[in-house]
Design a protein around this motif. Structure first.
Motif, PDB file in Angstrom:
ATOM      1  N   UNK A 171      12.743  63.399 -31.869  1.00 40.39           N
ATOM      2  CA  UNK A 171      13.622  64.199 -32.709  1.00 40.39           C
ATOM      3  C   UNK A 171      12.745  65.115 -33.568  1.00 40.39           C
ATOM      4  N   UNK A 172      13.292  66.271 -33.981  1.00 34.73           N
ATOM      5  CA  UNK A 172      12.529  67.264 -34.743  1.00 34.73           C
ATOM      6  C   UNK A 172      13.293  67.619 -36.010  1.00 34.73           C
ATOM      7  N   UNK A 173      12.546  67.730 -37.106  1.00 35.99           N
ATOM      8  CA  UNK A 173      13.079  68.332 -38.338  1.00 35.99           C
ATOM      9  C   UNK A 173      12.321  69.638 -38.527  1.00 35.99           C
ATOM     10  N   UNK A 174      13.049  70.746 -38.635  1.00 38.87           N
ATOM     11  CA  UNK A 174      12.433  72.073 -38.575  1.00 38.87           C
ATOM     12  C   UNK A 174      12.823  72.900 -39.794  1.00 38.87           C
ATOM     13  N   UNK A 175      11.810  73.339 -40.553  1.00 40.28           N
ATOM     14  CA  UNK A 175      12.051  74.171 -41.745  1.00 40.28           C
ATOM     15  C   UNK A 175      12.254  75.626 -41.319  1.00 40.28           C
ATOM     16  N   UNK A 176      13.045  76.357 -42.117  1.00 43.85           N
ATOM     17  CA  UNK A 176      13.329  77.759 -41.799  1.00 43.85           C
ATOM     18  C   UNK A 176      12.189  78.683 -42.253  1.00 43.85           C
TER      19      UNK A 176
ATOM     20  N   UNK B  30       3.316  65.499 -38.291  1.00 42.27           N
ATOM     21  CA  UNK B  30       3.532  66.730 -39.057  1.00 42.27           C
ATOM     22  C   UNK B  30       2.863  67.915 -38.376  1.00 42.27           C
ATOM     23  N   UNK B  31       3.573  69.049 -38.359  1.00 34.51           N
ATOM     24  CA  UNK B  31       3.008  70.322 -37.913  1.00 34.51           C
ATOM     25  C   UNK B  31       3.290  71.345 -39.002  1.00 34.51           C
ATOM     26  N   UNK B  32       2.260  72.122 -39.408  1.00 35.46           N
ATOM     27  CA  UNK B  32       2.382  73.002 -40.570  1.00 35.46           C
ATOM     28  C   UNK B  32       2.926  74.382 -40.230  1.00 35.46           C
ATOM     29  N   UNK B  33       3.226  74.660 -38.951  1.00 32.74           N
ATOM     30  CA  UNK B  33       3.764  75.971 -38.566  1.00 32.74           C
ATOM     31  C   UNK B  33       4.573  75.835 -37.292  1.00 32.74           C
TER      32      UNK B  33
ATOM     33  N   UNK C 253      18.157  51.404 -40.310  1.00 30.54           N
ATOM     34  CA  UNK C 253      16.825  51.546 -39.730  1.00 30.54           C
ATOM     35  C   UNK C 253      16.939  51.511 -38.212  1.00 30.54           C
ATOM     36  N   UNK C 254      16.117  52.297 -37.524  1.00 26.93           N
ATOM     37  CA  UNK C 254      16.182  52.340 -36.075  1.00 26.93           C
ATOM     38  C   UNK C 254      15.693  51.030 -35.476  1.00 26.93           C
ATOM     39  N   UNK C 255      16.268  50.628 -34.351  1.00 28.04           N
ATOM     40  CA  UNK C 255      15.878  49.378 -33.703  1.00 28.04           C
ATOM     41  C   UNK C 255      14.546  49.512 -32.987  1.00 28.04           C
ATOM     42  N   UNK C 256      14.195  50.693 -32.517  1.00 30.29           N
ATOM     43  CA  UNK C 256      12.891  50.958 -31.930  1.00 30.29           C
ATOM     44  C   UNK C 256      12.284  52.135 -32.667  1.00 30.29           C
ATOM     45  N   UNK C 257      10.976  52.208 -32.647  1.00 28.45           N
ATOM     46  CA  UNK C 257      10.288  53.253 -33.413  1.00 28.45           C
ATOM     47  C   UNK C 257      10.416  54.583 -32.705  1.00 28.45           C
ATOM     48  N   UNK C 258      11.217  55.490 -33.249  1.00 29.70           N
ATOM     49  CA  UNK C 258      11.342  56.847 -32.727  1.00 29.70           C
ATOM     50  C   UNK C 258      10.328  57.736 -33.418  1.00 29.70           C
ATOM     51  N   UNK C 259       9.895  58.753 -32.706  1.00 25.12           N
ATOM     52  CA  UNK C 259       8.886  59.654 -33.258  1.00 25.12           C
ATOM     53  C   UNK C 259       9.541  60.947 -33.716  1.00 25.12           C
ATOM     54  N   UNK C 260       9.322  61.281 -34.997  1.00 22.84           N
ATOM     55  CA  UNK C 260       9.860  62.497 -35.605  1.00 22.84           C
ATOM     56  C   UNK C 260       8.743  63.524 -35.743  1.00 22.84           C
ATOM     57  N   UNK C 261       8.996  64.722 -35.243  1.00 22.37           N
ATOM     58  CA  UNK C 261       8.084  65.841 -35.477  1.00 22.37           C
ATOM     59  C   UNK C 261       8.650  66.661 -36.629  1.00 22.37           C
ATOM     60  N   UNK C 262       7.911  66.665 -37.767  1.00 22.34           N
ATOM     61  CA  UNK C 262       8.366  67.397 -38.947  1.00 22.34           C
ATOM     62  C   UNK C 262       7.564  68.698 -39.028  1.00 22.34           C
TER      63      UNK C 262
END
Length: 364
Positions: free
Chosen positions: A52-57, A34-37, A1-10
């Motif tokens: 950090x970003x998680x990006x769908x193809x 979350x972003x839908x597009x 688990x991260x030591x500080x809260x990081x923000x993920x854009x999915x």
């Protein structure tokens, strides 16, 4: 688990999977947005606060690769984990080559959330390491620039110091010259002329350093030529019309140049006084290099060993030559084969470094 809260854009148009990612990674300590597009994701990224970003193809409108290209054009873009449902490795390779930190294939067996967590954590660590490296390189470059600026400033200051010291010494030499010319006593005139030559020898080094491209060395042949020109203009100048120099271009440090100049001044003035009792004659200065071994000779064709000691002589010149020779760690020899007087000095271009201290023995 991260030591500080990081923000993920999915960024993914799959609302159901987005809810799973939100629930799973929030539980693991992330803030999930979350972003839908692709367009919505880029707009949210512009607002800031994304680590950090998680990006769908596969998405309508901009697909993952197009969105990735736009993300990476942004300054200080967060690391991107590329997500695709396709098993085609070419898409993953293309994403990695484009600049993605990692890639992940979606699955339907429940392992996607923990795998995404590992990939996101790894991307954040890579970004942190890369930032630390970039900051260190920037500091190295900044330190190098500061050092270069300080070195340039120091060089300017040293040139100015040498300029002022050289000018001050030259003024002193000129005053001694004027005083020697105005004196009616031969002894006083000779003493003042000798003093003028010694001062001029030091002044010439500082003048050379002021005009030199290198503040750590002096071209010995140019320095000696300028020094001899000063002697020709001295109170004894009418006896030095046949004063010649043959010297190789040799660089040497300023302190050693001063010692050499003072020796040349003393031996030339000695030859002027005693070598030719009936008038002027040739005096030759020769400087040769044999690797780091230097040889300096001052020769005349005068009376040689037949010269009688002048009762007015104080022996100061000889003491000065001896002291300067010791500074150079030089040998001083008289050439017995020369018809007149030829003094030869042999010394190294630089003093030998001191021998390392011997370790004390156990018995000591």
């Amino acid at each position: 688990m991260t030591s500080t809260a990081s923000t993920l854009l999915y960024i993914d148009d799959d609302e159901a999977l987005a809810r799973l990612v939100h629930r799973g990674l929030t539980r693991l300590g992330f803030n999930v947005v979350h972003a839908a597009s692709g367009e919505a994701g880029l707009a949210r990224l512009q607002e800031g606060g994304i680590d950090v970003i998680a990006l769908d193809q596969y998405m309508p409108g901009l697909d993952g690769l197009e969105t990735l290209a736009r993300i990476l054009k942004m300054p200080d873009a967060p690391p991107v984990v590329f997500v695709t449902a396709s098993q085609d490795s070419r898409i993953a390779v293309t994403a990695l080559k484009a600049g993605a930190a990692d890639y992940l294939v979606k699955d339907t067996l429940g392992d996607f959330i923990p795998l995404l967590h590992v990939a996101v954590e790894g991307a954040l660590k890579q970004a942190m390491i890369r930032k630390a490296r970039d900051d260190a390189e920037a500091e190295v470059h900044a330190s190098r620039d500061r050092y270069a600026a300080l070195a340039a400033e120091r060089e300017v200051l040293l040139r100015e110091v040498n300029h002022r010291v050289g000018n001050s010494l030259q003024i002193i030499a000129s005053l001694l010259h004027l005083q020697a010319n105005s004196s009616t006593q031969d002894g006083v005139k000779a003493a003042l002329t000798n003093a003028m030559g010694r001062v001029a020898a030091v002044a010439q080094v500082h003048r050379r350093l002021y005009t030199s491209h290198d503040l750590k060395s002096v071209l010995l042949n140019q320095y000696l030529e300028a020094l001899l020109e000063d002697l020709r203009r001295s109170a004894e100048g009418n006896k030095m019309s046949r004063l010649t120099l043959k010297a190789e271009p040799i660089e040497i440090d300023p302190d050693r140049a001063v010692a050499i100049g003072i020796i040349v001044n003393e031996l030339v003035m000695n030859a002027v006084k005693y070598a030719y009792p009936d008038g002027a004659g040739p005096i030759h200065i020769v400087l040769n290099a044999h690797g780091d071994d230097l040889e300096l000779s001052i020769a005349d064709d005068g009376v040689g060993l037949n010269v009688k000691t002048d009762p007015r002589s104080t022996g100061m010149g000889q003491r000065i030559v001896t002291a300067m020779a010791q500074k150079l760690d030089a040998s001083v020899e008289r050439d017995p084969a020369h018809a007149g007087t030829r003094i030869v000095l042999r010394f190294r271009r630089a003093n030998a470094p001191p021998a390392p201290a011997r370790p004390a023995s156990a018995a000591e």
